[in-house]
Structures are given as C-alpha cells and as structure tokens.
Design an enzyme around this catalytic site. Structure first.
Site, PDB file in Angstrom:
ATOM      1  N   TYR A 265       0.771  -1.169  -0.075  1.00 28.34           N
ATOM      2  CA  TYR A 265      -0.248  -0.140   0.025  1.00 28.34           C
ATOM      3  C   TYR A 265       0.846   1.166   0.133  1.00 28.34           C
ATOM      4  CZ  TYR A 265      -3.491   3.263   1.877  1.00 28.34           C
ATOM      5  OH  TYR A 265      -4.079   4.721   2.113  1.00 28.34           O
TER       6      TYR A 265
ATOM      7  N   ASP B 216       9.367   2.893  -0.846  1.00 23.70           N
ATOM      8  CA  ASP B 216       8.289   3.438   0.213  1.00 23.70           C
ATOM      9  C   ASP B 216       8.683   3.065   1.786  1.00 23.70           C
ATOM     10  OD1 ASP B 216       4.516   3.562   0.240  1.00 23.70           O
ATOM     11  OD2 ASP B 216       6.074   4.240   1.502  1.00 23.70           O
TER      12      ASP B 216
ATOM     13  N   LYS C 282       5.146   9.170   9.000  1.00 25.29           N
ATOM     14  CA  LYS C 282       4.914   8.318  10.366  1.00 25.29           C
ATOM     15  C   LYS C 282       5.806   9.090  11.116  1.00 25.29           C
ATOM     16  CE  LYS C 282       2.459   4.788   7.800  1.00 25.29           C
ATOM     17  NZ  LYS C 282       1.056   4.390   8.577  1.00 25.29           N
TER      18      LYS C 282
HETATM   19  P1  KE4 Z   1      -0.777   8.414   4.834  1.00 28.84           P
HETATM   20  O1  KE4 Z   1      -1.162   8.967   3.678  1.00 28.84           O
HETATM   21  O2  KE4 Z   1      -1.767   7.435   5.642  1.00 28.84           O
HETATM   22  O3  KE4 Z   1       0.332   9.198   5.863  1.00 28.84           O
HETATM   23  O4  KE4 Z   1       0.532   7.243   4.326  1.00 28.84           O
HETATM   24  C1  KE4 Z   1       0.133   6.222   3.174  1.00 28.84           C
HETATM   25  C2  KE4 Z   1       1.092   5.103   3.332  1.00 28.84           C
HETATM   26  C3  KE4 Z   1       2.165   5.268   2.276  1.00 28.84           C
HETATM   27  N1  KE4 Z   1       3.077   4.166   2.301  1.00 28.84           N
HETATM   28  C4  KE4 Z   1       2.909   3.095   3.104  1.00 28.84           C
HETATM   29  C5  KE4 Z   1       3.807   1.932   3.186  1.00 28.84           C
HETATM   30  C6  KE4 Z   1       1.877   3.054   4.081  1.00 28.84           C
HETATM   31  O5  KE4 Z   1       2.026   2.237   5.184  1.00 28.84           O
HETATM   32  C7  KE4 Z   1       1.016   4.245   4.260  1.00 28.84           C
HETATM   33  C8  KE4 Z   1      -0.034   4.497   5.336  1.00 28.84           C
HETATM   34  N2  KE4 Z   1      -0.045   3.008   6.131  1.00 28.84           N
HETATM   35  C9  KE4 Z   1      -1.534   3.022   6.612  1.00 28.84           C
HETATM   36  C10 KE4 Z   1      -1.317   1.600   7.479  1.00 28.84           C
HETATM   37  N3  KE4 Z   1      -1.383   0.475   6.846  1.00 28.84           N
HETATM   38  C11 KE4 Z   1      -2.063   4.144   7.433  1.00 28.84           C
HETATM   39  C12 KE4 Z   1      -3.361   3.631   8.334  1.00 28.84           C
HETATM   40  C13 KE4 Z   1      -4.517   4.310   7.796  1.00 28.84           C
HETATM   41  O6  KE4 Z   1      -4.684   4.323   6.379  1.00 28.84           O
HETATM   42  O7  KE4 Z   1      -5.424   4.888   8.458  1.00 28.84           O
END
Ligand code: KE4
Length: 437
Positions: free
Chosen positions: A149, A244, A272
């Site tokens: 993701y 990523d 994060k």
């Molecule tokens: P954000 O846009 O949520 O800050 O980051 C997106 C993202 C990008 N790349 C990786 C590898 C990520 O894990 C994420 C976001 N992770 C999720 C958890 N699996 C965020 C939790 C959520 O969507 O509420």
C-alpha cells in the site's frame, strides 16, 4: 473460563452519532473495525505504551497510530518542543530554519537521500514521487506489488487485474481505467512475475514502487535476492527504484531499511515516524532527480502546511531522540520478546502461528508457515485471528483491527508491558481452545 466483557457504551454512543456526519464514523477506514466487527474504542488519552478510551478502559497499545509513535504516547521532550513551537507560531507560509535542520537530519541519516522535500502525509509523498519519476524518465507506467500500500493516490489504488501480465485494474470507484492502465502489478517476493512485466513493458516503466518490508499485508520481509532483482531490472531498463519507507523509515533502523540492506533506491518516501505524531511526509533521493522539483526544476508540487513549525519541531525532536545510544537495540529486544513470546504461548495451546517481524514492527499470522506474498496472507486463518483480536481487546490489549496491519511497538513497551500482553494472549488462547470453560 473468565470471558471478560468490555463496557464500550460511551464509544458506541459517539460512534453512532459520528456515522451520521463522517463516512463510516471515521476519518480513515481501518479505524471503523469493519473487518473485525464491533465498536472501535474511542480513545481519549495516551501515555507511553498505554491508551484509555471514553469508558475508562485501559489498553496496551500495539497500534501506535500505525507507526508514528515509536517513542510511545506523550513523550515529554516532544511535548516540550511542541509547546515551545506553539508559543512562537504554528505556520507562516514562509521558509524557516527548522526546515533546514530537518532536511539535514534526514539527508545525513538516509542513504541515497541527498535532497528531500517535506509534505503532509505519506500519500502526498508517494504521489509526488510518482510524478517525479514520470517527469524524470518521460515514461508513464508505475509497477507496484499486490498487498503493498502506498497511500490513496489514484496510481496506487489498483489491484492485480486479470490478464497474464497482471495489468492494473481499479481498486476503487473513481480510479479511472486509463489511470489504472498505467499501473502494473506484480507479486511480492516473486521475481518471475517482475520479469514478465518488464519483458512486456520495460521501455515504458517510470518506476518500481516497493515497500522494502511489506507492512500492509502484515509484516513480510523481502526474500534474499528480491530487492537485488528489482535493482537489476531498473538498472537495465532505466526505470527508477522507489523505496516506500513511510512505515520502515526510522522505524527499523536509525537510517531506515537501507541501514539493514545493501540495495540502494533512487527515490525514497517517508512519513509517520518523521512527524513525531504530527502530519508529515517526505520524499527525497538522488540530487539530479530532486533538483527537478519546483521551484528548482519544472516538476510541480506544493503544500500550504508543508514543513510547518509544529510538525518540524515534533519531527526533529523525535529524530534527535532516535539517534541516542541503544534505542534500536531496545526496540529489537522488545520486538523479539513479543514475537517469540506469542509463538511460545500459541504452541503451549497447540496452536502454530508465524510472526513476521523486523525490529519493532511485526505481525502474527495464524498459519504454520510464514507468508511470502499476498496470496499466502489471504490463506491464513482469518476467523482464528479475529477471535484472537477480540479476546485480546477484552483483556486490555489494543491490536490493529486487521490481519493486514502490523503491530508497532515503542521504546516504552518494556518487559513488564510485554509480559502483560503475553498474559492476555495466554488467557485468550485458553479461551479459544476451550470455549465456554
Ligand atoms: P498516509 O497518507 O496514511 O500518511 O501514508 C500512506 C502510506 C504510504 N506508504 C505506506 C507504506 C503506508 O503504510 C502508508 C499508510 N499506512 C496505513 C497503515 N497500513 C495508514 C493507516 C490508515 O490508512 O489509517
């Protein structure tokens, strides 16, 4: 057998009202507990490894806000840095010295990151990195992996479509077929699937996006040779390799995943941890690439609150603390303690689980063999996992509400906290093996 119940009445009341005004009652889907059922505890406070909900229930927090809280909730030094920043200004829309300091901290620590741009989320970071890769190569296609993701940008909301060459298919309404046609999908840890895609599309692939540790189908480390294979395909074809590290950046080591592995990427995305609990994302990489980003170059990307003083203050303080002696050794110790403890407890109850782990991020799989890719993960026992989730919740342990999400520990998850989690796991497995006792 004591089947502790959980009073979530106030959370239920708030959740019912919120569902009228917010889609699904939440501002990010995973929080709605759709895949596990029940009402998500609505939290009111966090301190170290613990959180409390509206009904006064206390939990050991294994979610850690899905990664940012590597120092635990309410770190005193981060809190003090935020108070100081709040008193002088929350945002200016003008450059500040703090942003230079933040850029120094990141580029000094992260291999292959010579130049960096701050944004406000991981999604913004990956969207910008995709645009940069397309701008720099003049190519259109992005290759990603099933189960990885990269945020909710259109290019990434694609699944493995039908067709021998796993052409992307929209994974969400609103993602157009034409957008999805520029997204190719391969299988994580499967270089044959990668070769098939490159054999067909090599000259039009702008970038390969990969989570160097797959943290969105639990926690799956790369097989030996997998990342080396991606690097080789990129070198031969002229595609860029994008790590990523929104999840692994500063989580798995002081300089992120590249401290643990010899393969270097061309562009890296982060998020994060670097926000210290506030909204921050970042993308960076080779100087010749990053200097194509406006206003240094023609590739446009902007953001009202990018690099704002509050997020930078929290991020800088967090990165400073993470550079101290022994922090990652401590995270490795607690991570190993929980992973081995969970497998031992399961084994004592005649269950076999596998735990994917890198440092303080991990995921228990109800499967005898460690999954290597998404199809392995989907074959694990989802019902057992859900029973485990609810048993742990009732016993005061807050796991992420999906078998595809990783646990994130902090420096505050000490031995006593890990013992408390394992005690809850022991009682939960007892209940699962002897229901109704
Ligand atoms: P954000 O846009 O949520 O800050 O980051 C997106 C993202 C990008 N790349 C990786 C590898 C990520 O894990 C994420 C976001 N992770 C999720 C958890 N699996 C965020 C939790 C959520 O969507 O509420």
């Amino acid at each position: 057998m004591n089947q502790p119940s959980l009073d979530l009445s106030r959370s239920e009341e708030i959740f019912a009202a919120a569902r009228e005004l917010i889609p699904g009652g939440v501002n990010s889907p995973v929080r709605a507990y759709k895949s596990v059922g029940g009402t998500p505890p609505h939290l009111v406070r966090g301190e170290g490894p613990l959180v409390w909900d509206e009904d006064g229930n206390e939990y050991v927090d294994l979610v850690g806000s899905y990664g940012p809280l590597i120092l635990g909730h309410g770190n005193d030094e981060v809190r003090a840095a935020l108070h100081e920043a709040v008193d002088t200004g929350t945002t200016f829309g003008a450059p500040t010295r703090g942003e230079l300091e933040m850029a120094r901290l990141i580029t000094e620590r992260v291999a292959s990151c010579e130049v960096v741009r701050l944004v406000n989320s991981g999604t913004e970071a990956t969207m910008s990195a995709a645009r940069l890769a397309r701008a720099a190569t003049g190519r259109e296609k992005i290759l990603k992996f099933e189960g990885c993701y990269h945020g909710h940008g259109d290019s990434f909301l694609v699944a493995a479509g039908s067709g021998a060459l796993t052409l992307g298919a929209p994974d969400s309404p609103g993602v157009t077929a034409s957008t999805a046609s520029n997204s190719l999908v391969a299988v994580y840890n499967d270089l044959d699937s990668v070769k098939r895609v490159f054999d067909e599309h090599a000259s039009s692939i702008a970038a390969v996006f990969v989570e160097p540790v797959a943290g969105n189908m639990g926690t799956i480390p790369p097989d030996a040779g997998f990342l080396e294979g991606l690097r080789a395909h990129c070198d031969v074809s002229g595609a860029l390799l994008v790590y990523d590290e929104v999840m692994t950046g500063f989580r798995v080591a002081k300089g992120g995943f590249q401290d643990l592995h010899p393969v270097r990427c061309d562009i890296i995305t982060m998020g994060k941890v670097i926000g210290g609990g506030l909204p921050v994302g970042a993308y960076g990489g080779r100087r010749d690439l990053m200097m194509q980003v406006a206003p240094a170059g023609p590739m446009y990307q902007a953001g009202t609150l990018s690099g704002n003083p509050l997020a930078v203050a929290a991020g800088r303080k967090t990165l400073e603390i993470l550079a101290r002696e022994g922090v990652y050794e401590q995270l490795e110790l607690v991570g190993r303690g929980l992973a081995t403890g969970l497998m031992e407890v399961a084994h004592r109850h005649g269950r076999t689980i596998s735990v994917g782990r890198v440092g303080s991020m991990m995921c228990p799989y109800f499967a005898p063999v460690m999954p290597r890719d998404l199809s392995d993960v989907t074959a694990t026992d989802r019902e057992e996992w859900t029973r485990f989730f609810h048993g742990m919740l009732r016993r005061g342990v807050l796991m992420p509400p999906s078998p595809y999400e990783a646990f994130f520990l902090s420096v505050r998850h000490d031995e006593a906290v890990i013992a408390r989690v394992l005690e809850a796991a022991d009682a939960t497995f007892t209940e699962m093996v002897h229901p109704g006792h």
